[in-house]
Design an enzyme around this catalytic site. Structure first.
Site, short mmCIF file in Angstrom:
data_model
loop_
_atom_site.label_atom_id
_atom_site.label_comp_id
_atom_site.label_asym_id
_atom_site.label_seq_id
_atom_site.Cartn_x
_atom_site.Cartn_y
_atom_site.Cartn_z
CG LEU A 28 -2.25 0.71 1.14
CD1 LEU A 28 -3.17 0.27 2.26
CD2 LEU A 28 -2.09 2.20 1.15
CB ALA A 29 3.54 2.07 -2.37
CB CYS A 30 -0.62 5.79 0.09
SG CYS A 30 -1.69 4.35 0.00
CB SER A 31 2.63 9.75 -1.82
OG SER A 31 3.47 8.74 -2.32
#
Length: 362
Positions: A28-31
């Protein structure tokens, strides 16, 4: 050695120096970024990266709603003090809406839930007397209870609630290791992590960017290293979390001051698109890196909430100023992921909806 190889080597060496174990963990590579500008403008953008869609909805949760925090035994039940508009969705492909990932309340407080592999809510050693709250309800709880980052941080620091990291996804294999970014209409900001069961809080308007692993203190070290470089010529370009953190921090600093809210929002979205993961075929060498499914953009001064799907060329939005959040006005929702008929402002598309049944321990 070509410049790209030298930069990769430099990034690897820096990670070794600071002990940055990224480990390819961030599925879950969110920013998230928050920008503050003239005339009390505050805008927050975030991306959602995941292997599958979430059946995302806009949900309106008015004041006075009784909410079950779905923590299992000794669950926290609370009543919403402030009305909120949130992006909700299903943690199971094709399932019912059972979580809130993002949102803004009527006071301009925004909350963004992101993945952090190192996060540890300390459930194994939890005090059974503390009320329990599912991680899936955490975002809504914060938005419904607090008006400012300052009062929220004071409450979290008191550590009176046990957050439950309920496993989710196909086969219950996804671990709910998440951390939280919050910001308010004054530009105040905070990043909240739980390490070894205790809250670790970075509080102040300077904490504008958050991605994923490693822990926030190590991200700040890496960013400080890159700030000594000429980032017009040397800037890490991968989709890994530390590189996205550095790029987001640098490009956010480059946004010019403006009193035009359209330009301000466009600037924040330009940063978000730069640190998103492009849509495309999964990389078999990095199976845990997933594409960006959607982005949100929150105008905290003017109370407008935008949703930008990676699978649609047009954004949709809600204007909170014309949404009734008084007690008794009722929960409303509209599906915004996979609903190709939606365009522009969707206030008139909201329909009465049942309360969200949050993901709970089995």
């Amino acid at each position: 050695m070509p410049l790209s190889r030298r930069l990769r080597a430099l990034a690897a060496a820096t990670a070794a120096v600071f002990g940055l174990a990224t480990g390819g963990s961030a599925a879950l590579a969110c920013s998230r970024v928050t920008w503050s500008g003239p005339d009390r403008q505050v805008s927050t953008g975030r991306s959602m990266d995941w292997p599958y869609g979430f059946n995302s909805h806009f949900h309106v949760i008015p004041r006075g709603e009784s909410i079950d925090g779905a923590g299992g035994a000794n669950t926290l039940r609370f009543t919403s003090r402030y009305g909120s508009v949130v992006v909700s969705g299903s943690t199971e492909p094709g399932g019912a809406v059972d979580a809130v990932f993002d949102g803004i309340n009527e006071k301009g407080l925004a909350a963004n839930l992101l993945y952090l592999a190192e996060n540890d809510f300390g459930l194994a050693s939890a005090d059974p007397r503390r009320p329990r709250l599912s991680f899936a309800a955490w975002t809504l709880f914060l938005l419904s209870q607090y008006a400012t980052v300052k009062e929220l941080v004071q409450a979290v620091a008191a550590d009176r609630i046990q957050i439950v990291p309920v496993p989710f996804g196909p086969g219950g294999k996804a671990k709910a290791t998440v951390h939280m970014a919050v910001s308010d209409a004054s530009g105040d900001s905070a990043v909240i992590e739980y390490l070894k069961g205790k809250p670790v809080i970075h509080h102040g308007p300077q904490f504008q960017v958050m991605t994923n692993s490693p822990v926030y203190s190590e991200q700040l070290k890496l960013n400080a290293f890159w700030s000594t470089k000429d980032r017009n010529r040397e800037l890490p370009g991968s989709i890994q979390s530390p590189d996205r953190f550095v790029r987001g921090s640098y490009y956010l600093q480059q946004l010019p001051p403006t009193t035009d809210p359209r330009q301000a929002l466009a600037g924040v979205m330009s940063v978000m698109r730069n640190i998103s993961v492009p849509w495309g075929t999964p990389d078999p060498e990095h199976p845990n890196i997933s594409p960006t499914w959607w982005r949100t953009l929150i105008d905290q001064k003017n109370r407008i909430y935008y949703f930008d799907s990676a699978l649609s060329p047009q954004m949709v939005w809600l204007n909170l100023n014309t949404i009734d959040v008084r007690p008794g006005s009722g929960i409303r929702a509209v599906r915004i992921e996979g609903n190709d008929a939606l365009q522009g402002k969707v206030n008139d598309k909201l329909q009465p909806a049942p309360a969200i049944r949050f993901l709970a321990p089995k």
